[in-house]
Write a protein that holds these residues in place. Structure first.
Motif, PDB file in Angstrom:
ATOM      1  N   GLY A  41      57.788  42.300 124.330  1.00 31.49           N
ATOM      2  CA  GLY A  41      56.846  43.028 123.474  1.00 31.49           C
ATOM      3  C   GLY A  41      55.606  42.235 123.162  1.00 31.49           C
ATOM      4  N   GLY A  42      55.194  41.345 124.020  1.00 27.28           N
ATOM      5  CA  GLY A  42      54.014  40.536 123.774  1.00 27.28           C
ATOM      6  C   GLY A  42      52.749  41.130 124.338  1.00 27.28           C
ATOM      7  N   GLY A  43      52.702  42.448 124.497  1.00 24.14           N
ATOM      8  CA  GLY A  43      51.523  43.100 125.044  1.00 24.14           C
ATOM      9  C   GLY A  43      50.395  43.168 124.040  1.00 24.14           C
ATOM     10  N   ALA A  44      49.298  43.779 124.440  1.00 24.93           N
ATOM     11  CA  ALA A  44      48.127  43.860 123.577  1.00 24.93           C
ATOM     12  C   ALA A  44      48.387  44.724 122.345  1.00 24.93           C
ATOM     13  CB  ALA A  44      46.941  44.436 124.360  1.00 24.93           C
ATOM     14  N   GLY A  45      49.284  45.682 122.436  1.00 21.37           N
ATOM     15  CA  GLY A  45      49.554  46.544 121.305  1.00 21.37           C
ATOM     16  C   GLY A  45      50.474  45.924 120.267  1.00 21.37           C
ATOM     17  N   ARG A  50      43.366  42.334 120.868  1.00 18.76           N
ATOM     18  CA  ARG A  50      42.983  43.740 120.899  1.00 18.76           C
ATOM     19  C   ARG A  50      41.739  43.893 121.754  1.00 18.76           C
ATOM     20  NH1 ARG A  50      42.176  46.356 115.572  1.00 18.76           N
ATOM     21  NH2 ARG A  50      42.596  48.201 116.806  1.00 18.76           N
ATOM     22  N   PRO A  51      41.605  45.022 122.448  1.00 18.31           N
ATOM     23  CA  PRO A  51      40.378  45.234 123.221  1.00 18.31           C
ATOM     24  C   PRO A  51      39.189  45.400 122.285  1.00 18.31           C
ATOM     25  CG  PRO A  51      41.748  47.207 123.243  1.00 18.31           C
ATOM     26  CD  PRO A  51      42.538  46.127 122.567  1.00 18.31           C
ATOM     27  N   ALA A  55      35.257  48.651 124.612  1.00 13.48           N
ATOM     28  CA  ALA A  55      36.218  48.974 125.659  1.00 13.48           C
ATOM     29  C   ALA A  55      37.277  49.961 125.193  1.00 13.48           C
ATOM     30  CB  ALA A  55      36.899  47.691 126.137  1.00 13.48           C
ATOM     31  N   ASP A  56      37.357  50.223 123.901  1.00 19.80           N
ATOM     32  CA  ASP A  56      38.358  51.135 123.361  1.00 19.80           C
ATOM     33  C   ASP A  56      37.971  52.569 123.714  1.00 19.80           C
ATOM     34  OD1 ASP A  56      40.425  52.267 122.005  1.00 19.80           O
ATOM     35  OD2 ASP A  56      39.603  51.879 120.011  1.00 19.80           O
TER      36      ASP A  56
END
Length: 84
Positions: A41-45, A50-51, A55-56
Protein backbone atom coordinates in the motif's frame (compact mmCIF):
# COMPACT_ATOMS: atom_id res chain seq x y z
CA UNK A 1 20.44 -28.24 -2.16
CA UNK A 2 18.97 -25.73 0.32
CA UNK A 3 17.13 -22.56 -0.62
CA UNK A 4 20.11 -20.43 0.47
CA UNK A 5 22.58 -22.16 -1.82
CA UNK A 6 20.23 -22.29 -4.82
CA UNK A 7 21.06 -19.55 -7.38
CA UNK A 8 18.46 -16.82 -7.80
CA UNK A 9 19.31 -16.24 -11.45
CA UNK A 10 20.64 -18.78 -13.90
CA UNK A 11 21.86 -18.08 -17.45
CA UNK A 12 20.62 -20.92 -19.64
CA UNK A 13 21.79 -19.86 -23.07
CA UNK A 14 24.22 -17.32 -24.51
CA UNK A 15 27.26 -15.55 -23.11
CA UNK A 16 26.15 -12.23 -21.51
CA UNK A 17 28.73 -9.76 -20.35
CA UNK A 18 28.91 -8.31 -16.85
CA UNK A 19 27.12 -5.14 -17.98
CA UNK A 20 24.18 -7.12 -19.37
CA UNK A 21 23.84 -9.17 -16.20
CA UNK A 22 24.01 -5.99 -14.09
CA UNK A 23 21.28 -4.37 -16.21
CA UNK A 24 19.07 -7.45 -15.82
CA UNK A 25 19.58 -7.52 -12.06
CA UNK A 26 18.79 -3.80 -11.81
CA UNK A 27 15.52 -4.23 -13.74
CA UNK A 28 14.48 -7.25 -11.68
CA UNK A 29 15.28 -5.41 -8.43
CA UNK A 30 13.26 -2.35 -9.48
CA UNK A 31 10.28 -4.52 -10.46
CA UNK A 32 10.44 -6.41 -7.15
CA UNK A 33 10.56 -3.16 -5.15
CA UNK A 34 7.62 -1.70 -7.11
CA UNK A 35 5.59 -4.86 -6.56
CA UNK A 36 6.39 -4.85 -2.84
CA UNK A 37 5.41 -1.17 -2.54
CA UNK A 38 2.12 -1.81 -4.35
CA UNK A 39 1.40 -4.85 -2.18
CA UNK A 40 2.14 -2.95 1.03
CA UNK A 41 0.00 0.00 0.00
CA UNK A 42 2.87 2.40 -0.57
CA UNK A 43 1.34 3.94 -3.67
CA UNK A 44 0.70 7.61 -4.28
CA UNK A 45 -2.79 7.38 -2.82
CA UNK A 46 -1.62 5.96 0.50
CA UNK A 47 0.38 8.90 1.81
CA UNK A 48 3.07 8.88 -0.83
CA UNK A 49 3.93 11.81 -3.05
CA UNK A 50 0.74 13.41 -4.36
CA UNK A 51 0.58 14.57 -7.97
CA UNK A 52 0.74 18.29 -8.55
CA UNK A 53 -2.48 20.24 -8.95
CA UNK A 54 -1.67 20.77 -12.63
CA UNK A 55 -1.37 17.00 -13.21
CA UNK A 56 -4.50 16.17 -11.21
CA UNK A 57 -7.14 15.26 -13.80
CA UNK A 58 -10.02 15.70 -11.37
CA UNK A 59 -9.77 19.46 -11.83
CA UNK A 60 -10.99 18.99 -15.40
CA UNK A 61 -14.37 17.78 -14.16
CA UNK A 62 -16.93 20.57 -14.12
CA UNK A 63 -18.63 21.37 -10.88
CA UNK A 64 -22.11 22.77 -10.55
CA UNK A 65 -22.42 26.49 -10.93
CA UNK A 66 -24.12 26.89 -7.54
CA UNK A 67 -21.37 25.04 -5.68
CA UNK A 68 -18.53 26.81 -7.43
CA UNK A 69 -16.98 30.00 -6.09
CA UNK A 70 -16.07 32.20 -9.03
CA UNK A 71 -13.29 34.73 -8.53
CA UNK A 72 -14.50 38.30 -8.26
CA UNK A 73 -12.87 41.67 -8.06
CA UNK A 74 -9.43 42.87 -9.05
CA UNK A 75 -7.29 40.08 -10.50
CA UNK A 76 -10.27 37.78 -11.16
CA UNK A 77 -9.14 37.22 -14.74
CA UNK A 78 -5.80 35.92 -13.44
CA UNK A 79 -7.43 33.68 -10.83
CA UNK A 80 -9.77 32.19 -13.43
CA UNK A 81 -6.87 30.39 -15.09
CA UNK A 82 -5.50 28.86 -11.90
CA UNK A 83 -6.52 25.41 -10.64
CA UNK A 84 -9.19 25.35 -7.95
Amino acid sequence: MTADSKPFLQIVRGDPGPEEIAALVAVLTARARAAAAARDGGGAGAGGARPSRWADRSRLVRSTFAGEQRPRGAGAWRASGLPR
